[in-house]
Design a protein around this motif. Structure first.
Motif, PDB file in Angstrom:
ATOM      1  N   LEU A  48       5.589   6.200  -7.725  1.00  0.00           N
ATOM      2  CA  LEU A  48       5.439   6.760  -6.382  1.00  0.00           C
ATOM      3  C   LEU A  48       6.144   5.876  -5.365  1.00  0.00           C
ATOM      4  O   LEU A  48       6.181   4.664  -5.500  1.00  0.00           O
ATOM      5  CB  LEU A  48       3.955   6.888  -6.036  1.00  0.00           C
ATOM      6  CG  LEU A  48       3.148   7.799  -6.970  1.00  0.00           C
ATOM      7  CD1 LEU A  48       1.675   7.728  -6.621  1.00  0.00           C
ATOM      8  CD2 LEU A  48       3.655   9.227  -6.891  1.00  0.00           C
ATOM      9  N   ILE A  49       6.678   6.483  -4.342  1.00  0.00           N
ATOM     10  CA  ILE A  49       7.398   5.726  -3.310  1.00  0.00           C
ATOM     11  C   ILE A  49       6.422   4.886  -2.504  1.00  0.00           C
ATOM     12  O   ILE A  49       6.658   3.719  -2.239  1.00  0.00           O
ATOM     13  CB  ILE A  49       8.181   6.695  -2.405  1.00  0.00           C
ATOM     14  CG1 ILE A  49       9.244   7.409  -3.239  1.00  0.00           C
ATOM     15  CG2 ILE A  49       8.808   5.971  -1.229  1.00  0.00           C
ATOM     16  CD1 ILE A  49       9.899   8.569  -2.552  1.00  0.00           C
ATOM     17  N   CYS A  50       5.307   5.469  -2.109  1.00  0.00           N
ATOM     18  CA  CYS A  50       4.307   4.718  -1.354  1.00  0.00           C
ATOM     19  C   CYS A  50       3.199   4.261  -2.291  1.00  0.00           C
ATOM     20  O   CYS A  50       3.095   4.720  -3.414  1.00  0.00           O
ATOM     21  CB  CYS A  50       3.737   5.568  -0.231  1.00  0.00           C
ATOM     22  SG  CYS A  50       2.959   7.072  -0.824  1.00  0.00           S
ATOM     23  N   THR A  51       2.373   3.357  -1.819  1.00  0.00           N
ATOM     24  CA  THR A  51       1.265   2.864  -2.628  1.00  0.00           C
ATOM     25  C   THR A  51       0.186   3.945  -2.699  1.00  0.00           C
ATOM     26  O   THR A  51      -0.282   4.415  -1.664  1.00  0.00           O
ATOM     27  CB  THR A  51       0.676   1.587  -2.009  1.00  0.00           C
ATOM     28  OG1 THR A  51       1.730   0.643  -1.856  1.00  0.00           O
ATOM     29  CG2 THR A  51      -0.408   1.010  -2.881  1.00  0.00           C
ATOM     30  N   PRO A  52      -0.200   4.344  -3.897  1.00  0.00           N
ATOM     31  CA  PRO A  52      -1.187   5.423  -4.022  1.00  0.00           C
ATOM     32  C   PRO A  52      -2.601   4.943  -3.725  1.00  0.00           C
ATOM     33  O   PRO A  52      -2.891   3.753  -3.749  1.00  0.00           O
ATOM     34  CB  PRO A  52      -1.059   5.837  -5.483  1.00  0.00           C
ATOM     35  CG  PRO A  52      -0.613   4.600  -6.166  1.00  0.00           C
ATOM     36  CD  PRO A  52       0.266   3.865  -5.186  1.00  0.00           C
ATOM     37  N   THR A  53      -3.470   5.887  -3.450  1.00  0.00           N
ATOM     38  CA  THR A  53      -4.884   5.615  -3.264  1.00  0.00           C
ATOM     39  C   THR A  53      -5.611   6.048  -4.520  1.00  0.00           C
ATOM     40  O   THR A  53      -5.499   7.190  -4.944  1.00  0.00           O
ATOM     41  CB  THR A  53      -5.436   6.397  -2.058  1.00  0.00           C
ATOM     42  OG1 THR A  53      -4.673   6.054  -0.909  1.00  0.00           O
ATOM     43  CG2 THR A  53      -6.886   6.072  -1.813  1.00  0.00           C
ATOM     44  N   PHE A  54      -6.326   5.108  -5.113  1.00  0.00           N
ATOM     45  CA  PHE A  54      -7.109   5.415  -6.305  1.00  0.00           C
ATOM     46  C   PHE A  54      -8.528   5.714  -5.861  1.00  0.00           C
ATOM     47  O   PHE A  54      -9.156   4.906  -5.200  1.00  0.00           O
ATOM     48  CB  PHE A  54      -7.088   4.235  -7.288  1.00  0.00           C
ATOM     49  CG  PHE A  54      -5.726   3.943  -7.823  1.00  0.00           C
ATOM     50  CD1 PHE A  54      -5.223   4.658  -8.899  1.00  0.00           C
ATOM     51  CD2 PHE A  54      -4.939   2.965  -7.261  1.00  0.00           C
ATOM     52  CE1 PHE A  54      -3.973   4.405  -9.398  1.00  0.00           C
ATOM     53  CE2 PHE A  54      -3.675   2.703  -7.752  1.00  0.00           C
ATOM     54  CZ  PHE A  54      -3.200   3.428  -8.826  1.00  0.00           C
TER      55      PHE A  54
END
Length: 159
Positions: A92-98
Motif C-alpha cells: 500500500l502507498i500509505c500506512t494501513p490501519t489494522f
C-alpha cells in the motif's frame, strides 16, 4: 475439521470450477493463485528468516491482495504478524490501519479478515449475511461489499 476434510469440502471451487462470474474467476486465478514471484518475496525471506514457509506464503498472499486492491477502500481486521504487516505496508502507498476492534460494515468496501474460523468468526459470519461476495480461504477471508454485485460465497484453499 482436518486439512483433508477441508480439501474434500472445498475441492469443487478450489481451482475455479463452479465460479460463473468472470470477475471472481479472474480474481481467484490472477491474484489468489498467482505463481509468478514478486520482487518483495526475496526481501521478505531475507528480512524475516525466523518465520516458517507457511507464514511466508500467507504474507505473499496478503501482499498480492493489498497491492491489487490498493485503490479500493480496504479494511484489515485481525492480528497480523510483523512479517504480514511489513508485506501489507509495502503493497500500500500509505500506512494501513489494522483494526483489532471490528469496524462497522459499509458498502463499496473490501474487507480482509484474518482468523475467520477463530477469533473473528462472528464478524465473518456477519459479512457473509450482508450482500457481499466472499472468498473463504480457511484462515483468511476477503469480502467485497459492492451493492451492484450478486452475493456469492466461495470456499477455496489458499496455497
Amino acid at each position: 475439521m482436518t486439512p483433508f476434510h477441508f480439501s474434500l469440502h472445498r475441492w469443487w471451487q478450489n481451482m475455479g470450477f463452479g465460479i460463473q462470474s468472470k470477475t471472481d474467476f479472474n480474481f481467484l486465478n490472477d491474484i489468489i493463485r498467482e505463481t509468478h514471484p514478486y520482487y518483495i518475496y526475496n526481501v521478505l525471506k531475507t528480512s524475516y528468516p525466523q518465520y516458517s514457509n507457511k507464514e511466508h506464503k500467507r504474507a505473499q498472499l496478503l501482499y498480492r491482495l493489498c497491492y491489487n486492491l490498493r485503490n479500493e477502500e480496504l479494511y484489515l481486521t485481525g492480528h497480523y504478524s510483523d512479517l504480514e504487516k511489513y508485506a501489507i505496508c509495502e503493497a500500500l502507498i500509505c500506512t494501513p490501519t489494522f483494526h483489532h476492534i471490528i469496524p462497522d460494515i459499509k458498502q463499496d468496501c473490501v474487507y480482509i479478515v484474518k482468523d475467520i474460523n477463530k477469533e473473528n468468526k462472528t464478524y465473518w459470519e456477519e459479512l457473509i449475511r450482508q450482500n457481499t461476495v466472499t472468498f473463504d480461504m480457511v484462515n483468511i477471508g476477503i469480502a467485497f461489499t459492492y451493492s451492484n454485485r450478486y452475493p456469492e460465497h466461495y470456499k477455496i484453499l489458499s496455497r
